[in-house]
Design an enzyme around this catalytic site. Sequence first.
Site, PDB file in Angstrom:
ATOM      1  N   GLU A 212      43.130  60.867  48.901  1.00 35.27           N
ATOM      2  CA  GLU A 212      42.328  59.821  49.529  1.00 35.27           C
ATOM      3  C   GLU A 212      41.531  59.090  48.449  1.00 35.27           C
ATOM      4  O   GLU A 212      41.240  59.641  47.386  1.00 35.27           O
ATOM      5  CB  GLU A 212      41.399  60.430  50.574  1.00 35.27           C
TER       6      GLU A 212
ATOM      7  N   ARG B 262      51.864  53.250  62.923  1.00 34.68           N
ATOM      8  CA  ARG B 262      52.456  52.882  61.644  1.00 34.68           C
ATOM      9  C   ARG B 262      53.912  53.351  61.571  1.00 34.68           C
ATOM     10  O   ARG B 262      54.257  54.396  62.121  1.00 34.68           O
ATOM     11  CB  ARG B 262      51.673  53.511  60.489  1.00 34.68           C
TER      12      ARG B 262
ATOM     13  N   ASP C  45      51.882  62.966  50.658  1.00 33.77           N
ATOM     14  CA  ASP C  45      50.494  62.681  50.998  1.00 33.77           C
ATOM     15  C   ASP C  45      49.751  62.478  49.688  1.00 33.77           C
ATOM     16  O   ASP C  45      49.729  63.370  48.828  1.00 33.77           O
ATOM     17  CB  ASP C  45      49.893  63.834  51.798  1.00 33.77           C
TER      18      ASP C  45
ATOM     19  N   ARG D 191      53.474  53.938  56.517  1.00 30.69           N
ATOM     20  CA  ARG D 191      52.957  55.204  55.975  1.00 30.69           C
ATOM     21  C   ARG D 191      54.135  55.912  55.342  1.00 30.69           C
ATOM     22  O   ARG D 191      55.188  56.055  55.960  1.00 30.69           O
ATOM     23  CB  ARG D 191      52.352  56.035  57.111  1.00 30.69           C
TER      24      ARG D 191
END
Length: 200
Positions: free
Chosen positions: A95, A131, A92, A87
């Site tokens: 999505e 992760r 970020d 990750r």
Amino acid sequence: MNFQKFINFLPIIAIVALTWYGLQPKTSRETLLSVPGNQSAAIQIPNGEPDPDPTASLSEYEVVANSVYDGDTLRVRSSDGQVLKVRFACVDAPELKQPLGQESRNYLRSIINEAGGKVKVQIVDTDQYGRSVAELWTKSGLLQSRMVATGMAFAYDQYAKNCPNWEAVKSAEKTAIEYKLGVWRSHNFQRPWDWRKANR
């Protein structure tokens, strides 16, 4: 006559000057970056490099084929066959079901392909899903900087403390904001962390 001699020596002078320039040490810490999709600008971004090769001591990994799930998650394989799910620290990405989610994923895939499927990984943490949270580099620089500089991800302020090159990532994001790239084309683009809360 003197002027004619000068004209005759111009090619030699040009060759000497170009040779001298080519031998000069490269001091720039910025990379020309092609912007994805129909965004035609070329921009410069800081790579978060404290010295000419901050990744020299880091191990190189191979990105597992078809493992780039979205714009901030992938799997890598070490030289001894160990596979890590990674990750991205610092950022970020939208999505997949959000606007630009697939574009973000595809842009990350293009960066990986450009690097021949090889990345260097600096693990900074492990998340609640097991992760590895990491900064990643290719020869063209810090992947997190490239993703935010093109508006394909947001700098993730909540996790700035786990981002060794936070200043570089935030600086790169300012470029995307200035040029209204990617997620910054819309002033009300929903942040991925807010989208996840709303869609649980």
